[in-house]
Design a protein around this motif. Structure first.
Motif, short mmCIF file in Angstrom:
data_model
loop_
_atom_site.label_atom_id
_atom_site.label_comp_id
_atom_site.label_asym_id
_atom_site.label_seq_id
_atom_site.Cartn_x
_atom_site.Cartn_y
_atom_site.Cartn_z
N GLN A 80 0.93 -1.19 0.16
CA GLN A 80 -0.01 0.03 -0.02
C GLN A 80 1.12 1.30 0.13
N SER A 81 1.90 1.30 1.01
CA SER A 81 2.94 2.37 0.99
C SER A 81 3.55 2.51 -0.40
N LEU A 82 4.28 1.69 -0.92
CA LEU A 82 4.70 1.95 -2.39
C LEU A 82 3.79 2.18 -3.64
N GLU A 83 2.52 1.61 -3.73
CA GLU A 83 1.76 2.08 -4.64
C GLU A 83 1.52 3.74 -4.64
N ILE A 84 1.32 4.17 -3.21
CA ILE A 84 1.06 5.61 -3.11
C ILE A 84 2.41 6.33 -3.44
N ARG A 85 3.42 6.00 -2.72
CA ARG A 85 4.63 6.89 -3.33
C ARG A 85 5.13 6.46 -4.74
N GLU A 86 4.74 5.64 -5.35
CA GLU A 86 5.09 5.67 -6.75
C GLU A 86 3.84 6.44 -7.56
N LYS A 87 2.74 6.57 -6.91
CA LYS A 87 1.77 7.50 -7.73
C LYS A 87 2.15 8.95 -7.60
N ILE A 88 2.76 9.26 -6.39
CA ILE A 88 3.13 10.90 -6.15
C ILE A 88 4.56 11.00 -6.49
N ASN A 89 5.42 10.19 -7.21
CA ASN A 89 6.74 10.20 -7.48
C ASN A 89 7.84 10.29 -6.22
N ASP A 90 7.14 10.08 -4.97
CA ASP A 90 7.98 10.09 -3.91
C ASP A 90 9.23 9.24 -3.88
N LYS A 91 10.45 9.83 -4.57
CA LYS A 91 11.39 9.00 -4.75
C LYS A 91 12.17 8.56 -3.53
N LYS A 92 12.38 9.34 -2.37
CA LYS A 92 13.15 8.78 -1.17
C LYS A 92 11.89 7.91 -0.54
N GLY A 93 10.64 7.93 -0.65
CA GLY A 93 9.77 7.29 -0.18
C GLY A 93 9.79 5.87 -0.77
N ILE A 94 9.87 5.86 -1.96
CA ILE A 94 10.03 4.56 -2.77
C ILE A 94 11.26 3.82 -2.45
N ILE A 95 12.28 4.42 -2.25
CA ILE A 95 13.40 3.84 -1.67
C ILE A 95 13.25 3.11 -0.34
N GLU A 96 12.89 4.02 0.50
CA GLU A 96 12.24 3.20 1.86
C GLU A 96 11.57 2.08 1.76
N SER A 97 10.45 2.17 0.93
CA SER A 97 9.52 0.96 0.62
C SER A 97 10.23 -0.36 0.28
N LEU A 98 11.08 0.05 -0.74
CA LEU A 98 11.79 -1.11 -1.40
C LEU A 98 12.78 -1.61 -0.33
N ASN A 99 13.39 -0.99 0.36
CA ASN A 99 14.29 -1.54 1.38
C ASN A 99 13.41 -2.28 2.35
N ASN A 100 12.51 -1.81 2.61
CA ASN A 100 11.58 -2.60 3.87
C ASN A 100 10.93 -3.69 3.27
N TYR A 101 10.61 -3.62 2.12
CA TYR A 101 10.35 -5.12 1.39
C TYR A 101 11.40 -5.96 1.14
N GLY A 102 12.42 -5.58 1.07
CA GLY A 102 13.79 -6.69 0.98
C GLY A 102 13.95 -7.12 2.52
N ILE A 103 13.75 -6.28 3.45
CA ILE A 103 14.06 -6.76 4.84
C ILE A 103 13.07 -7.73 5.22
N VAL A 104 11.89 -7.57 4.88
CA VAL A 104 10.75 -8.68 5.22
C VAL A 104 11.13 -9.90 4.56
N TYR A 105 11.32 -9.92 3.01
CA TYR A 105 11.78 -11.00 2.46
C TYR A 105 12.81 -11.94 2.96
#
Length: 899
Positions: A557-582
């Motif tokens: 949910q977080s990544l979809e919104i951040r990609e929608k508003i083109n929040d690059k720093k937010g996208i980076i945070e979400s991707l990092n968080n995704y990686g940590i979970v996996y």
């Protein structure tokens, strides 16, 4: 009336001379000169500095006072100013630009005011430290340096951190650091802690300056009066002063001025017709001297006492409003009374700081406030063009004058400068002054906004120093003000900041409630960035309690919104968080893909911090896969970037990670060095949150080496800090590890208490990883106590859990415990099969320490079977491995078994 020559200090002078002589051989040193107030420490330094034998040495001396303590990096500024004034060489030009920029932030005059004003106030602490180090290295190539910090006990904390760094970093260069301090002033505080640390590391020598013996007292008095004294007077003065040179000087001067001495044509004797009133303390001596100068001179001394220990004549003239001629006459009168001394460039200073203290403390409150106000106004008026450089001093004077408006103005600037320079305690003090001023309700314009902003800033600094209770108070107060002033967005921001504090304390229910409150506000305001942040925060909470599916859904949910508003720093945070979970699900390849996406984006955005985090996370993946050399490469790449941008808090975390690589590869020496570097950084920052982890790492490495007492010495402060800041995860992990140590000591009562307390905490915060880790200790306890049914139940539960968590390291530990379980059941074949599985797994993971322990358990199995040859064979294999990795505690244990 000081003597023309120094008395009774031959031994001390020879000792210092030896250290100076070594400077020409490129051997630096740190020397501490200590003693009580007035014993002659400063005079000792002055004698060295004027010695003609040392003309090829550059002497740099700064003398501190209570007023300079509030000014970050004051002694460093003074030292660098002295170098600039004394030489035309452009050493600064030889420094890389990055370091020159940092130095100009604390000394703007280096490159001119125009350039200084172009730079932001935020100081890169690491780069500043390196810049000072490199500059001193360049300067000492020209001539050896003698750097003296007099009254270092009055140094600001930021300077103490820098000096502590320099003495270690420059020990192999021609620099003698001399720290002069009063014994009575260092019973506690940061300098006391630094002394203790340097003592343990054996990196300084100390010269203790003692009071004079009676023979030297007689010699001193004879030189002062230029004629002999009766034995009666000598004994009297010696008994009253205890041989303190300053007291001697003041007392004999007092007696002479009051005509309490009579010359009998042979020697000085006491006037028996007079009732001799001898000052009991130095305060009474100073008061007597003050009574011998006129009222105007006393007023000048009061101004001087408020200005500080040293002052410029022209500034005093501005402050006092007295014309130049009259002021010179008054200063001359004061200098003759030895209350002040003159230095170069029309500068004056108190001959002893205690004189200033006595005068300052005698000023009535109303007059004191007036003096501070006047000095603050004049300081402001004289420095209009570079006012920010004097923010700390202006804040100090206006605060003590009760001028809230100007205290507010300059304390905000001073607080921001201190925070960005990692001078955390200074920042807290300045922000507290701002908050106190705003609390008086005198300011209408933007009062609420400033209060909220300052409470948030102070809370951020306090969270670093681990004072979470005050953090919670500050943020709740900020929330209340936001509600009253209808500042909805700021209210939501405070909820998020507060939620992170409760997350650090493992209070996840409170974390979720706060994040959901923020989410509701952000949605109502249509703030998509804030909404995405809330989903990200909630994802982290679910991750910490092991609910990985929910964490992934929320990250989505977080990544979809951040990609929608083109929040690059937010996208980076979400991707990092995704990686940590996996990564924690054991899906390392999927995690790796997310981290690689991070790197592709940060190259577009230039987000170096995000890139550093991505590299670090990739390192963690390779660590989990047992590819430690690849992990080390990515950790070092991450460290290089984080050093470049100067985020030393993150630097300490990466140092810990690098330490863990060397740790698991059994390179204990390297591991300890990295852990201790991290601990040093974090201790200087007062970052208790990260200190807990480092203490734990140091405890575990000593446990692995078999140094159980040393391990306990780290686990104890780890537990205390964890409890203090409310870090439930580390508290539980530490309790479990301490339980293991108690089992090694056969103290099963304490072991049970610690282990099951840890289990209760882990269950409360629903941390599956932590529960699995603690199960290992619980199973060991049941096996040692012969409770095999309980051990069997826990083994089955934990094997199921580690399979779910996909933790290969924990799986290997469980296999080892199964081996021990079947050994106790005397089912040798089953035991052997589990030990072999454990060995295969640990070998695949390159986990040499656990491999060695498995061989030790195998040897114990063969001992139980009565097969001595095989027992000795496996003990020797384990011994060989432990010897290779210098696990001497284990070697001692095995040697006893072999005997």
């Amino acid at each position: 009336i000081p003597t023309k020559e120094i008395i009774g200090r031959d031994k001390e002078l020879k000792s210092i001379a030896k250290f100076i002589k070594k400077l020409h051989s490129g051997i630096g040193k740190t020397l501490c000169i200590s003693g009580e107030a007035g014993v002659g420490k400063t005079r000792l330094i002055q004698e060295i500095m004027k010695d003609s034998n040392y003309q090829n040495i550059q002497f740099l001396r700064t003398n501190l006072s209570a007023t300079t303590k509030s000014i970050p990096y004051y002694p460093i500024r003074e030292i660098l100013h002295d170098i600039i004034r004394s030489t035309d060489e452009k050493c600064f030009d030889q420094l890389p630009k990055a370091y020159r920029i940092e130095l100009t932030k604390i000394i703007p005059e280096l490159f001119g005011d125009s350039q200084a004003r172009e730079q932001p106030f935020m100081t890169d602490k690491f780069r500043l430290f390196e810049g000072v180090k490199k500059f001193l290295k360049l300067r000492c190539y020209k001539s050896p340096l003698f750097i003296c910090v007099d009254n270092i006990h009055w140094s600001d904390e930021a300077s103490l951190e820098l000096l502590s760094y320099l003495v270690r970093a420059l020990k192999d260069y021609s620099i003698l650091f001399v720290f002069v301090y009063r014994i009575e002033e260092v019973k506690e505080g940061l300098f006391h802690n630094i002394l203790q640390l340097m003592s343990r590391e054996n990196i300084y020598d100390e010269i203790r300056v003692e009071t004079l013996e009676i023979a030297d007292t007689m010699r001193m008095l004879t030189l002062i009066l230029d004629s002999p004294l009766s034995h009666e007077i000598i004994k009297y003065i010696f008994n009253k002063t205890g041989g303190n040179p300053f007291f001697i000087e003041e007392l004999i001067k007092s007696m002479e001025e009051n005509r309490e001495l009579i010359w009998n044509k042979k020697e000085w004797v006491l006037d028996e017709k007079r009732d001799i009133v001898i000052p009991i303390s130095l305060e009474s001596v100073v008061e007597r001297k003050l009574n011998l100068i006129d009222k105007e001179a006393k007023n000048i001394l009061e101004y001087v006492a408020v200005i500080g220990r040293e002052f410029n004549f022209s500034f005093l003239m501005d402050v006092s409003g007295i014309n130049e001629g009259q002021l010179f006459d008054l200063i001359d009168e004061i200098v003759k009374m030895r209350l002040l001394s003159e230095s170069e460039g029309e500068k004056y200073y108190f001959s002893e700081d205690i004189i200033r203290d006595i005068i300052y403390n005698k000023i009535i409150k109303s007059k004191l406030k007036h003096y501070h106000k006047t000095i603050g106004n004049k300081l402001e008026e004289r420095n209009k063009d570079n006012i920010e450089n004097f923010a700390e001093e202006l804040s100090f004077h206006f605060h003590l004058s009760g001028d809230c408006k100007n205290t507010l103005k300059y304390s905000i600037i001073a607080g921001d400068k201190a925070r960005n320079s990692y001078a955390n305690k200074d920042a807290i003090r300045f922000y507290t002054w701002v908050i106190n001023c705003l609390s008086e309700n005198k300011f209408k314009d933007d009062r609420e906004m400033k209060m909220i902003d300052c409470l948030k800033k102070r809370a951020k600094v306090l969270s670093i120093t681990g004072e979470n209770d005050i953090v919670i108070e500050d943020l709740n107060r900020a929330i209340d003000i936001s509600k009253r002033s209808n500042q909805k967005e700021m209210e939501a921001d405070c909820y998020i900041q507060l939620s992170k504090t409760f997350q650090d304390k493992s209070q996840y229910n409170k974390t979720n409630k706060l994040v959901n409150k923020a989410l509701k506000i952000y949605k109502k305001l249509g703030n998509l960035k804030g909404e995405a942040l809330c989903y990200s925060c909630n994802a982290n909470t679910h991750f910490y309690i092991g609910e990985y599916k929910s964490a992934l859904d929320l990250n989505k949910q977080s990544l979809e919104i951040r990609e929608k508003i083109n929040d690059k720093k937010g996208i980076i945070e979400s991707l990092n968080n995704y990686g940590i979970v996996y990564q924690n699900l054991g899906e390392n390849e999927i995690a790796l893909n997310f981290y690689k996406r991070v790197l592709s984006i940060v190259d577009e955005t230039g987000d170096l911090r995000g890139k550093s985090r991505g590299l670090n996370n990739i390192g963690v993946v390779y660590y989990n896969q047992g590819d430690y050399l690849k992990a080390l490469k990515f950790y070092n790449d991450s460290l290089k970037i984080i050093k470049e941008i100067g985020h030393i808090q993150v630097e300490a975390i990466i140092l810990n990670n690098i330490g863990s690589i060397y740790h698991i590869m059994c390179n204990y020496k390297e591991a300890m060095e990295y852990y201790e570097k991290a601990l040093y950084i974090l201790t200087n920052m007062s970052n208790k949150q990260a200190m807990v982890t480092t203490f734990y790492n140091l405890g575990i490495i000593n446990f692995d080496k078999g140094y159980f007492a040393d391990a306990m010495s780290y686990f104890k402060p780890c537990l205390a800090l964890g409890e203090e800041i409310g870090d439930k995860k580390m508290e539980a992990a530490c309790l479990a590890s301490m339980g293991g140590l108690f089992m090694e000591d056969n103290n099963y009562t304490k072991a049970k208490k610690h282990i099951f307390k840890a289990y209760n905490i882990a269950s409360e915060i629903k941390s599956k990883f932590l529960i699995s880790y603690i199960y290992l200790s619980i199973i060991t306890y049941h096996l040692d106590k012969g409770e095999l049914d309980k051990a069997e139940l826990r083994l089955a539960e934990n094997m199921k859990l580690v399979k779910e968590l996909k933790s290969k390291e924990f799986e290997g530990e469980v296999l080892n415990l199964y081996g021990r379980y079947y050994t106790e059941k005397k089912q040798w074949e089953k035991a052997l099969s589990y030990y072999k599985k454990a060995l295969t797994l640990f070998k695949k993971l390159n986990n040499f320490s656990n491999n060695a322990r498995t061989y030790y358990f195998l040897a114990n199995m063969y001992k139980r079977m009565g097969e001595d040859v095989k027992k000795r064979r496996y003990l020797n294999i384990a011994r060989k491995m432990f010897k290779k990795y210098e696990a001497n505690g284990w070697l001692e244990k095995i040697d006893k078994e072999l005997v």
